[in-house]
Design a protein around this motif. Structure first.
Motif, PDB file in Angstrom:
ATOM      1  N   GLU A  38     -19.917 -79.849 -53.112  1.00 30.75           N
ATOM      2  CA  GLU A  38     -20.902 -80.135 -52.540  1.00 30.75           C
ATOM      3  C   GLU A  38     -22.077 -79.075 -51.881  1.00 30.75           C
ATOM      4  O   GLU A  38     -23.287 -79.024 -51.336  1.00 30.75           O
ATOM      5  CB  GLU A  38     -21.017 -81.052 -51.571  1.00 30.75           C
ATOM      6  CG  GLU A  38     -22.228 -81.704 -51.546  1.00 30.75           C
ATOM      7  CD  GLU A  38     -22.121 -82.931 -49.580  1.00 30.75           C
ATOM      8  OE1 GLU A  38     -23.365 -83.384 -48.635  1.00 30.75           O
ATOM      9  OE2 GLU A  38     -20.477 -83.467 -49.505  1.00 30.75           O
ATOM     10  N   GLU A  61     -24.176 -76.437 -54.108  1.00 37.03           N
ATOM     11  CA  GLU A  61     -24.758 -76.822 -54.867  1.00 37.03           C
ATOM     12  C   GLU A  61     -26.280 -75.531 -54.774  1.00 37.03           C
ATOM     13  O   GLU A  61     -26.507 -75.865 -53.496  1.00 37.03           O
ATOM     14  CB  GLU A  61     -24.663 -78.042 -54.661  1.00 37.03           C
ATOM     15  CG  GLU A  61     -24.817 -79.060 -55.635  1.00 37.03           C
ATOM     16  CD  GLU A  61     -25.138 -80.204 -55.914  1.00 37.03           C
ATOM     17  OE1 GLU A  61     -26.421 -80.692 -55.374  1.00 37.03           O
ATOM     18  OE2 GLU A  61     -24.421 -81.363 -55.432  1.00 37.03           O
ATOM     19  N   ASP A 119     -29.285 -74.399 -54.351  1.00 39.42           N
ATOM     20  CA  ASP A 119     -30.901 -75.096 -53.484  1.00 39.42           C
ATOM     21  C   ASP A 119     -31.641 -74.683 -52.892  1.00 39.42           C
ATOM     22  O   ASP A 119     -31.045 -73.491 -52.368  1.00 39.42           O
ATOM     23  CB  ASP A 119     -29.399 -75.992 -51.922  1.00 39.42           C
ATOM     24  CG  ASP A 119     -30.657 -76.767 -51.468  1.00 39.42           C
ATOM     25  OD1 ASP A 119     -32.101 -76.745 -51.316  1.00 39.42           O
ATOM     26  OD2 ASP A 119     -29.450 -77.776 -50.308  1.00 39.42           O
ATOM     27  N   GLU A 120     -32.749 -75.297 -52.567  1.00 37.88           N
ATOM     28  CA  GLU A 120     -33.767 -74.227 -53.068  1.00 37.88           C
ATOM     29  C   GLU A 120     -34.178 -73.960 -51.211  1.00 37.88           C
ATOM     30  O   GLU A 120     -34.473 -72.730 -51.023  1.00 37.88           O
ATOM     31  CB  GLU A 120     -35.078 -75.199 -53.258  1.00 37.88           C
ATOM     32  CG  GLU A 120     -35.207 -75.007 -54.817  1.00 37.88           C
ATOM     33  CD  GLU A 120     -34.543 -76.473 -54.851  1.00 37.88           C
ATOM     34  OE1 GLU A 120     -34.893 -77.691 -54.771  1.00 37.88           O
ATOM     35  OE2 GLU A 120     -33.338 -75.583 -56.113  1.00 37.88           O
ATOM     36  N   SER A 121     -32.727 -74.778 -50.470  1.00 37.21           N
ATOM     37  CA  SER A 121     -33.874 -75.075 -49.119  1.00 37.21           C
ATOM     38  C   SER A 121     -32.418 -73.365 -48.404  1.00 37.21           C
ATOM     39  O   SER A 121     -32.753 -73.031 -47.715  1.00 37.21           O
ATOM     40  CB  SER A 121     -33.686 -75.973 -48.390  1.00 37.21           C
ATOM     41  OG  SER A 121     -32.139 -76.101 -48.487  1.00 37.21           O
ATOM     42  N   ARG A 122     -31.868 -73.238 -48.924  1.00 39.69           N
ATOM     43  CA  ARG A 122     -30.854 -72.137 -48.947  1.00 39.69           C
ATOM     44  C   ARG A 122     -30.890 -71.324 -50.029  1.00 39.69           C
ATOM     45  O   ARG A 122     -29.876 -70.756 -50.433  1.00 39.69           O
ATOM     46  CB  ARG A 122     -29.720 -72.729 -48.734  1.00 39.69           C
ATOM     47  CG  ARG A 122     -29.744 -73.505 -48.138  1.00 39.69           C
ATOM     48  CD  ARG A 122     -27.871 -74.122 -47.279  1.00 39.69           C
ATOM     49  NE  ARG A 122     -27.397 -72.782 -47.325  1.00 39.69           N
ATOM     50  CZ  ARG A 122     -25.354 -72.679 -46.947  1.00 39.69           C
ATOM     51  NH1 ARG A 122     -25.600 -73.858 -46.727  1.00 39.69           N
ATOM     52  NH2 ARG A 122     -25.153 -71.185 -47.057  1.00 39.69           N
TER      53      ARG A 122
END
Length: 2046
Positions: free
Chosen positions: A1818, A1821, A1823-1826
């Motif tokens: 999880e 995954e 992720d745009e924020s990271r």
């Protein structure tokens, strides 16, 4: 105002403004003109000159006010001196005509005065240019002088002074006329005129030779007359005139002597003349007759004080060198003054004369002489004393009585003795330790001389000698104990001589009183000695009546002095003391009655003296030992005290019977009684209030006292600010101690020791040189008034009313002078009572009490005595404060309003206006707001009453009080008040200085009221601001110093609120000039202002001060010497002259601010300043340094030194230079400055790096780096550390330590491997050596030990032989420590010895810690020489002066056996001392190894500062020797004379090794945990670190591990304490160390568990299933907080993680305010910390039983995966952060742990592993924020799970899908590094042994890979990273081929081979292709050539199937062979060139 700023007066603007504002406008224009004329272009000025002259001369006749006329005259004179001088004579004539004018009306006066001022200014500015016009002018002025009134007289005299100044010798023809006319005015009734005459004559004597030749006597007589009835200002001016004239007569100015043949006066004549003034005053021959008849004919005190000041001026004018040469003559002269019968007619007169003479000596000797000269003067004083003493002894021993006159000589000699001894004491005290030559030189015999005076027949002389000894002891504390012993021995041997008993007891008491000023104290046994002597004296008092009195007094005096040593010593003697006190007084009422009938006069005198003494000792006890005053002790004290109170009522009857000579003794008893009652809580004696109050009231209302004695307390009870009304501001001058004599209360300023011998041991109030109790009569009244104030708040209302009525009655009864005295005393008592009420927050009482009180006070508001009016006003204000009711306040205010509206007389108007001010002051703005308007309007009206300046003063003063107390409420009245203030400043004559001072107070208060608004730019604010600035300018120009001081403080306020508007360029020079003022208050104000300015704008302040230095070359009127050292230099110089504490502390602050802001930029300037101050050592010092450094000084330095010597050489003969070398106090300050400079440079590393500093200097030659001045720094520290003065030695050692710490690691660029400090070894050694000499005080030795350990531990010196020098110092100290307790003869208290011994042990501990660290580092490094084999000889030579690994430890090793024992003993002491108070009974009764029980409180502090390094050292020693295994005998110390062993010493030998381990563990852990539980905030960080390191070291040893693991609660406690420590201490180093300790604790527990398991396993080999489950959590899995180690560890570790990664905390995320943070890179230290924490977390499950581990694993895994999520952030260089690797390692540790094999928890375990992997998936995954998530780390984690926990994960489809997704994403990643790592990880998954796990991954991902690798043909790699990715991919394929079964191999190779062939380049492309492409080609080719032979059959099939493959492959092989042949040929032709690149290619990609 802006319109006023033009060259010509703007007449249109002037016409438009109101009449009232015109004077201000004109003044502002003149101010502008004054600045602009000097700077303006001469041509412009000449153009407008005619118009300007018209305007200015027009102003003369417009009646200008005083400041305006001054400026006007100055401008006119400046204008003429700049422009043309054609019309100057016209203007002069015009002025002369005005002066001749006969108009005497007041209206015309200002015009006349303006003309006079102009004339003066013309001559002052132009002098001889005005040529022959001067006789007329002078005659004209002298004519006017005869008829002028006082203001005119003053102005004319000042003008004459200017005329004389301007003309110089040219005006000789008029000198006599001026002298004749002026001299009669010296006795003018106006004081201002007297001052003006004095100034005029002072100017005249510069040129008029007759004044100091033929007229000398007349001038002196005139001055004496002028001093009669004078005020302070006149005394200062006349003294200046008299002193200067006398000095000139003695040493005339060269020029004057050349012109006329002058007969010079001799020193004797001059001194004789001055003495007549001192002894006979100004009375002429005839006048004295009448005086004599009237009584006594004593000199008027004003004359004596004035002449005293003149003496000081006389000596100061002649200078320090003259005084040095003539000191003997001067001394004998002033001592003769005080032995003259006329100077000592009454006792009080004698005290006054002594004070005057002491002042003369202190002011000259203390200020003008340097330390060397002072020592010489001390010798002279000693000789004078011994000469006097010989004469006295001759008289005393002359039994035949031939020498009748002798008795008078003896009484006269006492005063000489007092003066000489007092000065000698002050001298020694100010010299402090620098006085040692004076004490030690046997030829002087100072101590013998002074002790001989202890036998003088007169008590005053004996007391003075005792005081002098106290000064010696305070200055040189090592003399204290020997002196006490000597006195004790003499008292015992001379018991039968009354003088000896008295004298030596005085001396002992004085010495005991001085102990509190000696931090090292005295041995505890001395207390016992004193008690035994005192007891003996009291016991034997009755044996011999000749000695009874002296012995009684001496005994009690000694006991009183003993009390000053404080509770720790007195505690032991308290029971005995209580017994003694009880026995002095009768036991019962009956005995009291009985004793009345007994006894004669003598026995009563002894009894009364004894009781007074006992009460005095009690008072001393209560004052100095408040901690011992328990309920019980107070109760036992009250018995004798109540008895004394009862006895008081019997005394009058006894006096009646036995004669009045008992009165003094009775008064003494009363004094002592009042004193002690005032210190006790009134509740304890409330039963005796009635009798007591009767006594008190009778005392101060003078009921039984025929003398009109007044109290001295009134002034201190009135408000400090009211001093301007009472004239008591005199307290704040340099002449305070003699001016006190002229104050109006009884015997004011006549303090002397003989009035109360007990004062010899009391503490001296701050800032006073010597105790001076007032005469007994005054002291008793003072004491009664003070006690009345204490008791009054506790008395019933009925009694209050009675007393107030009684007061009114007393005042009514008394008449005349007596009434004034009674009234003064009563008012002081009432004020004291009101103050008491206010402090107790109680009320005054009901209506009738208030009424009576109000009537009493109101009556005094109309008293003609201003002091009483002040007191009444103050009382009124205090009453309002105490009553606090609005109606009462309104009534009071109304009374004053009515009175002021009707009254016309000065007295009531002044009294009631003050009443209004006081009301507002005490009730504050809110309480008196409704009366504000009326009060202000009335006071503004009164302030304009020009007829009485007294009314103006009081009204303005009250107005200032109201402005102050109303605060913002006054804002509405600011404008009218301000305009009034300006008007008055412009019109009130300058001679009314009080009015001007009050105007200054008002202005200051107004500025504060407007406050920060002053920054604004509105029209009204601008007006207010400019008005304030004009007001300040007027006051700055005033002639009175106090007004100037007020101006400065106003400007200071303005600067605080509106800094932009205060012009520093004019303010700073003005302040600098005031620094040399002769007025203390002005100097104070100037320095206070500089302090504020330097805080904000230090650089500007220094620049402006330097500009003054440049200007002062032109005008030499300023007596300020600002040299190239600037303002800083001047301030340093002031520190040598000033004695006022406030002033010195402000100078320190100012220099501190300047240093903070400027020192780093102007390094060399500041270092030179400090160096110049420090280099001025008296006689020891720099000689040594230069010799040490000779060889190292490079030529540059030599030049510098020569320059220095050249300059100082020039300076020597320059008289103007202050001849005093900096005194020791200043040198100490300079040394502190040095340390601050080093500290300030810390922020810039270049200061501590020689190479960087040199390059920086090459770039910017102006720049300055500290390291370039290192030799100077060392030299300064050395000079300070080897000085005479102990304080300076301390400061020097501190500086040395700072230098070593800061520069220890700075390398020497020219000699690699060396540091720059190495060349200063000799200096450091030489600076330290003296501190270890046997006679050095303990605190210095302790400091030096600290420096030694810093130096040895700094690693600067690598050669052991060089280190030995310093090391030997420590070895010698260690011997001292081992010598045990009582062996050395003690000079200081036991705690000083403790301090020294502990410092030595601490130093050794620090050295040992460093040594062990070096050893450890050396062991952890791989040994060098081995690797190089034997052949590297030169290597060894290089290494010879690098420390061999065990070097430092070899120095410590021999001492370790004794050291370890001492260290353990010290820790044992420390452990006992830290026990809480309730366990104090467990402390050993006779102290510890290094402390005695008596000094336990001070010892604690020393232990507290030194235990931490010792703890660390002991831990190192224990862990390195396996807990001292070879050292069984340690508990029986051989060399210690008193064993520092544990209390049960006998049994200690039989201890087993286990027990001693246990004991030591308990000790070490106990000390550590106790400290870490609650480290005080002030504890240094180093202690916390040492303690943690000690724990860490300790836990590394196996014995300790076993101990802490066996006692689990102990480990839990340790972890809890560490957790708490983390909560309170932030530094990362501490946190890392804590985690290290935790890790060791956990390891210990793990080992323990292993051992248990092993032993259990052995026992129960057979029965496997019945094993009890080991580990925490047992069967249930429950962990109990407080008992569970795992739980405690979890708490701590979670705290650390959440602290550094707050995102881990689930609650944070859920909170609504949470903004998700993007993960950041942690700082290095935090990252290390988190990594260590994670690795410990992962170990925790291994401590638990399977069930227990299931309890914690969810949390552990949650945290570790969380850390992984937060820490997995991409880095630039693709390195793996420590946190990530720790987290991965942690996951691995947990998954591979044996828990997975436990059946009982199988399902839980599987669930945990799966959920953890799910979390990781999880988190990983995309992720745009990271965007910067590190996929590689996440993949690694996933792979770890797959590899280690395959059983739990096989077949879980959801997880499998997630994992495949992650791998796929990675394969398709745009980042080649990710691809490469992904291939590597896949390879490990594919190769996993469990096919069930790997097969799905191969099936899913292999095709993707093949596609990726095929695609490479189309886009060949461009970077090395991409190439690597391809290579990794091919490797995976190869491995797959290898893994496939035989039958599938062809298909697999069919995937691999074509791919590889597609990477080959054809032979044409190969030369043009990029480097990376070629590398790929080579890689593919080699791979193919390797694969072919591996699978020959399959390979052939694949190649055969596709002919184009074959072709490409063959051509590539051919090309390869050709190129390798070419390369070989090229290599033969030019081997060197080609070698590089091919190798590079090979290495850079594989």
């Amino acid at each position: 105002m802006e319109l006023a700023h033009s060259l010509l007066l703007n007449e249109d603007a002037l016409a438009q403004i109101t009449e009232a504002k015109r004077p201000v406008f004109i003044f502002e224009w003149l101010r502008f003109l004054d600045k602009v004329l000097v700077a303006a272009n001469k041509v412009d000025v000449k153009e407008k000159q005619k118009k300007l002259v018209e305007q200015l001369t027009g102003l003369i006749s417009s009646a200008p006010g005083p400041p305006t006329r001054k400026l006007l005259a100055k401008n006119l004179a400046t204008l003429y001196s700049i422009g043309d001088t054609f019309t100057v004579f016209q203007t002069l004539d015009k002025c002369n005509d005005i002066i001749k004018n006969k108009d005497d009306t007041p209206a015309y006066l200002p015009t006349k005065l303006a003309a006079v001022a102009c004339v003066g200014a013309f001559y002052e500015k132009m002098g001889r240019m005005l040529g022959s016009s001067f006789p007329d002018t002078i005659n004209n002025l002298l004519k006017a002088l005869k008829s002028a009134e006082s203001q005119g007289r003053g102005e004319i005299l000042l003008s004459l002074q200017k005329v004389l100044g301007g003309l110089g010798g040219a005006a000789a023809s008029c000198h006599r006329d001026i002298y004749k006319n002026a001299r009669s005015l010296l006795t003018d009734r106006s004081m201002a005129v007297r001052c003006a005459v004095a100034k005029c004559l002072l100017e005249l004597q510069n040129e008029a030779v007759f004044m100091w030749t033929t007229e000398l006597e007349n001038v002196a007589t005139l001055c004496f007359k002028a001093l009669e009835g004078s005020n302070y200002g006149v005394r200062v001016s006349v003294a200046k005139l008299l002193g200067t004239v006398m000095a000139t007569a003695l040493l005339p100015k060269q020029a004057a002597v050349m012109r006329q043949n002058v007969k010079r006066a001799t020193l004797e004549e001059v001194l004789e003349l001055m003495a007549t003034g001192f002894l006979r005053g100004g009375s002429g021959f005839l006048k004295s007759g009448g005086e004599m008849l009237k009584g006594g004919g004593s000199v008027s005190r004003e004359v004596r004080v004035g002449v005293t000041q003149a003496y000081v001026v006389f000596v100061t004018t002649l200078g320090g060198q003259w005084l040095e040469r003539n000191f003997a003559t001067f001394l004998s002269h002033v001592l003769d003054l005080v032995s003259h019968p006329r100077a000592t007619q009454t006792h009080v007169e004698a005290v006054y004369s002594r004070r005057c003479v002491s002042f003369m000596l202190r002011a000259t000797l203390g200020g003008l002489l340097g330390e060397k000269a002072q020592i010489a003067a001390g010798k002279e004083i000693c000789q004078a004393i011994s000469k006097q003493m010989r004469a006295v002894e001759a008289v005393v021993n002359d039994i035949s009585g031939e020498n009748k006159a002798g008795a008078a000589d003896v009484s006269a000699s006492q005063h000489v003795m007092v003066c000489a001894l007092k000065e000698l004491g002050s001298l020694v005290q100010s010299l402090s330790a620098t006085a040692s030559p004076l004490i030690q030189e046997p030829s002087i015999g100072l101590l013998e001389t002074v002790t001989s005076v202890l036998l003088h027949p007169s008590m005053a002389a004996r007391l003075a000698a005792a005081w002098c000894l106290r000064c010696v002891a305070v200055a040189l504390p090592y003399q204290l104990t020997p002196l006490l012993d000597r006195c004790a021995e003499r008292i015992n041997s001379l018991k039968s001589s009354p003088e000896a008993v008295s004298g030596y007891s005085f001396a002992m008491a004085a010495l005991l009183g001085g102990v509190h000023q000696c931090p090292l104290g005295i041995p505890h046994s001395k207390g016992k000695l004193v008690v035994s002597i005192a007891e003996d004296l009291l016991r034997t008092a009755a044996q011999n009546s000749r000695l009874s009195l002296q012995r009684t007094q001496a005994g009690w005096l000694l006991l009183g002095a003993l009390m000053t040593l404080g509770p720790s010593l007195v505690r032991y003697h308290l029971p005995k003391m209580l017994l003694l006190w009880r026995n002095v007084f009768p036991r019962s009422q009956k005995e009291l009655e009985a004793e009345k009938a007994r006894g004669d006069a003598f026995t009563w005198q002894v009894t009364l003296e004894g009781r007074a003494g006992a009460l005095c000792a009690m008072r001393s006890f209560v004052a100095h030992c408040p901690e011992l005053l328990t309920e019980d002790v107070i109760r036992r004290l009250m018995t004798p005290i109540e008895c004394a109170m009862t006895m008081m009522s019997h005394v009058p009857a006894i006096i009646k019977v036995h004669g009045a000579h008992l009165k003094a003794s009775a008064a003494m008893v009363r004094l002592r009684l009042y004193d002690i009652l005032a210190l006790l809580p009134p509740k304890t004696y409330e039963g005796s209030f009635n009798a007591l109050l009767r006594e008190l009231v009778a005392e101060f209302t003078l009921t039984d006292n025929s003398a009109n004695t007044t109290t001295s307390l009134l002034r201190s009870l009135c408000h400090y600010d009211d001093s301007v009304l009472m004239g008591s501001w005199l307290q704040e001058t340099d002449h305070k101690c003699i001016e006190d004599q002229l104050q109006p209360n009884s015997a004011s300023g006549s303090g002397a020791l003989e009035h109360d011998p007990s004062s010899i041991y009391l503490r001296v109030p701050v800032g006073e040189a010597i105790q001076g109790p007032l005469p007994l009569g005054v002291s008793v009244i003072d004491a009664s008034v003070a006690l009345f104030g204490v008791v009054f708040p506790h008395v019933s209302f009925k009694h209050r009313l009675q007393m107030l009525d009684h007061f009114a009655e007393c005042i009514k009864q008394a008449k005349g002078v007596r009434q004034q005295a009674v009234q003064l005393n009563i008012f002081t008592a009432v004020l004291s009572a009101l103050k008491g009420l206010a402090e107790n927050k109680s009320t005054l009482g009901p209506e009738e009490v208030r009424k009576t009180a109000l009537a009493l006070v109101m009556g005094a508001l109309d008293n003609p005595n201003p002091i009483l009016r002040c007191a009444a006003g103050e009382a009124l204000g205090r009453m309002a404060q105490v009553v606090g009711e609005a109606t009462f306040i309104a009534r009071m205010a109304q009374t004053s309003f009515d009175k002021l509206k009707s009254a016309r007389d000065v007295v009531s108007r002044t009294g009631h206006s003050l009443a209004l001010g006081c009301l507002h002051r005490y009730v504050g703005g809110i309480g008196s707001g409704q009366h504000l308007k009326t009060s202000v309007s009335i006071l503004l009206a009164l302030a304009q009453d020009g007829s009485s300046h007294e009314v103006q003063t009081w009204a303005l003063h009250s107005l200032a009080l109201i402005v102050d107390s109303s605060g913002p409420m006054y804002r509405g009245y600011v404008e009218p008040t301000l305009s009034l203030v300006l008007t008055l400043l412009l019109t009130v004559p300058p001679s009314h200085t009080e009015v001007h001072q009050c105007l200054g107070r008002c202005l200051g208060a107004l500025i504060t009221t407007v406050g920060p608004e002053l920054q604004g730019n509105g029209a009204t604010i601008s007006t207010i601001r400019s008005s304030c600035l004009v007001g300040c300018a007027i006051m700055q120009d005033h002639s009175d110093s106090l007004v100037q001081a007020a101006a400065i403080s106003c400007l200071q306020q303005l600067h605080m609120f509106a800094p932009r508007h205060v012009n520093l360029s004019s303010l700073v020079p003005c302040l600098c000039v005031h620094l040399c003022s002769s007025h203390l208050l002005l100097r104070r104000a100037a320095v206070a202002c500089l302090r504020q300015l330097a805080q904000r704008e230090a650089a500007e302040v220094c620049e402006y001060a330097m500009s003054l230095a440049k200007r002062s070359g032109e005008h030499t009127t300023i007596n300020l010497k600002i040299t190239e050292t600037g303002l800083e230099g001047v301030l340093f110089g002031m520190l040598d002259r000033e004695t006022d504490r406030k002033l010195c502390s402000d100078i320190h602050d100012t220099l501190g601010h300047m240093l903070s802001s400027l020192a780093v930029e102007k390094l060399s300037h500041w270092l030179k300043l400090c160096k110049d101050v420090l280099a001025a050592t008296t006689d020891v010092g720099p000689a040594v340094v230069i010799e040490v450094e000779k060889d190292e000084e490079d030529s540059e330095k030599k030049d510098e030194m020569d320059d220095d010597t050249m300059f100082t050489g020039l300076g020597e003969d320059d008289k103007s230079k202050p001849s005093v070398a900096p005194r020791w106090v200043t040198r100490v300050f300079a040394a502190d400055c040095l340390c601050r400079i080093i500290l300030l440079c810390e922020n810039d590393k270049a200061h501590f790096d020689l190479a960087a500093a040199r390059s920086a200097q090459a770039k910017n030659p102006k720049g300055d780096q500290l390291v370039l001045h290192l030799s100077d720094l060392i030299r300064m520290a050395f000079m300070a550390a080897t000085d005479h003065s102990n304080q300076l030695r301390m400061a020097g050692l501190q500086a040395l330590e700072d230098i070593i710490k800061k520069f220890a690691s700075v390398p020497e660029p020219e000699f690699p491997g060396h540091v720059i400090l190495e060349q200063y070894q000799a200096n450091v050694g030489a600076a330290l050596r003296p501190a270890f000499s046997p006679d050095t005080p303990s605190d210095i030795t302790a400091k030096a030990c600290q420096v030694c350990s810093t130096w040895i531990g700094s690693g600067v010196v690598s050669d052991l032989n060089d280190l030995r020098r310093v090391h030997n110092l420590l070895v010698s100290s260690l011997d001292k420590v081992q010598a045990g307790k009582g062996s050395s003869s003690q000079l200081y208290s036991e705690s000083a010895t403790t301090m020294e011994k502990l410092a030595v042990l601490k130093a050794w501990a620090e050295v040992y810690v460093v040594a062990m660290k070096i050893k450890k580092d050396a062991e952890s490094k791989p040994a060098k020489p081995v690797r190089n084999g034997e052949d590297d000889e030169d290597e060894d030579d290089l290494g010879a002066n690098v420390l061999p690994p065990d070097s430092l430890i070899t120095l410590v090793q021999p001492e370790l056996p004794s050291l370890s024992r001492l260290w353990l003993a010290m820790l044992r002491d420390y452990a006992l001392l830290t026990l809480p108070a309730e366990f104090s009974s467990q402390l050993p009764p006779d102290g510890g190894a290094f402390y005695t029980p008596e000094t336990i409180d001070t010892a604690r502090l020393h232990y507290r500062s030194s235990w931490a390094p010792v703890l660390h050292a002991v831990a190192l020693w224990l862990s390195s020797t396996g807990f001292g295994a070879g050292d069984e005998t340690e508990e029986v110390p051989s060399s210690l004379s008193r064993a520092p062993a544990v209390p049960q010493a006998p049994s200690s030998t039989t201890k087993t090794f286990e027990e001693s381990v246990k004991d030591r563990m308990h000790l070490m852990l106990g000390v550590s945990i106790e400290f870490l539980c609650f480290p005080r905030p002030e504890e240094p960080m180093e202690h916390v670190m040492s303690c943690l390191q000690a724990l860490f070291t300790l836990l590394q040893s196996p014995s300790a591990k076993i101990h802490i693991a066996e006692d689990q609660l102990l480990a839990v406690e340790l972890l809890n304490v560490l957790h708490r420590l983390l909560l309170t201490r932030d530094p990362p180093a501490v946190q890392l160390q804590v985690i290290a300790v935790v890790q060791e604790t956990i390891r210990a527990a793990q080992d323990h568990l292993q051992r248990q398991k092993a032993s259990k396993g052995k026992e129960e080999e057979g029965e496997k299933d019945s094993l009890p489950i080991l580990g925490e959590g047992g069967d249930t899995g429950e962990l109990v907080p407080g008992k569970s180690l795992v739980f405690a560890a979890m708490e701590l570790l979670v705290f650390v993680l959440v602290r550094h990664l707050p995102q881990l905390n689930a609650r944070v995320k859920e909170s609504p305010s949470h903004v998700p943070l993007r993960p950041q890179r942690l700082p290095d230290e935090s990252a290390r910390l988190v990594a260590n924490t994670v690795s410990i977390l992962a170990e925790l499950p291994s401590l638990c039983s399977p069930a227990g581990s299931m309890t914690i694993l969810p949390t552990v895994l949650f945290l570790i995966t969380g850390v992984l999520r937060e820490a997995a952030v991409k880095t630039a260089d693709n390195s793996v952060p420590v946190t990530v690797s720790a987290a991965l390692q942690g996951i691995k540790t947990i998954i591979t742990s044996p828990l997975s094999r436990v059946e009982s928890t199988q399902t839980q375990w599987t669930g945990l592993v799966r959920s953890s992997l799910a979390s990781v998936l999880e988190h990983s995954e995309p992720d745009e924020s990271r965007p910067d998530m590190d996929e590689v780390s996440m993949l690694t984690a996933i792979t770890l799970f797959l590899m280690s926990a395959c059983n739990e994960l096989v077949g879980v489809i959801v997880l499998q899908k997630g994992c495949l997704d992650r791998f796929r994403n990675a394969l398709n990643s745009s980042d080649p590094w990710v691809q490469a790592r992904c291939y590597q990880l896949l390879l490990s998954v594919f190769q996993h042994s469990s096919r069930a796990l790997s097969t799905p991954y191969i099936h899913a991902l292999a095709p993707v890979m093949v596609e990726k690798l095929k695609a490479v043909e189309r886009s060949r790699p461009r970077t090395a990273a991409e190439l690597q990715a391809v290579q990794e991919g091919i490797r995976v394929l190869e491995n797959l081929v290898g893994m496939g079964e035989e039958q599938n191999r062809v298909q697999l190779l069919a995937l691999l081979v074509p791919t590889l062939v597609s990477y080959l380049l054809d032979e044409n492309a190969i030369f043009s292709a990029p480097q990376v492409s070629i590398a790929l080609h080579d890689f593919a080719l080699q791979d193919l050539m390797r694969i072919g032979p591996l699978y020959p059959a399959a390979f052939k099939i694949v190649i055969g199937a596709a002919p184009e493959l074959k072709v490409r492959l063959e051509s590539a092989i051919r090309a390869n062979q050709a190129s390798s042949r070419a390369k070989a040929a090229a290599r033969l032709a030019q081997p060197a060139v080609q070698a590089g690149p091919t190798i590079k290619l090979k290495t850079s990609f594989f």
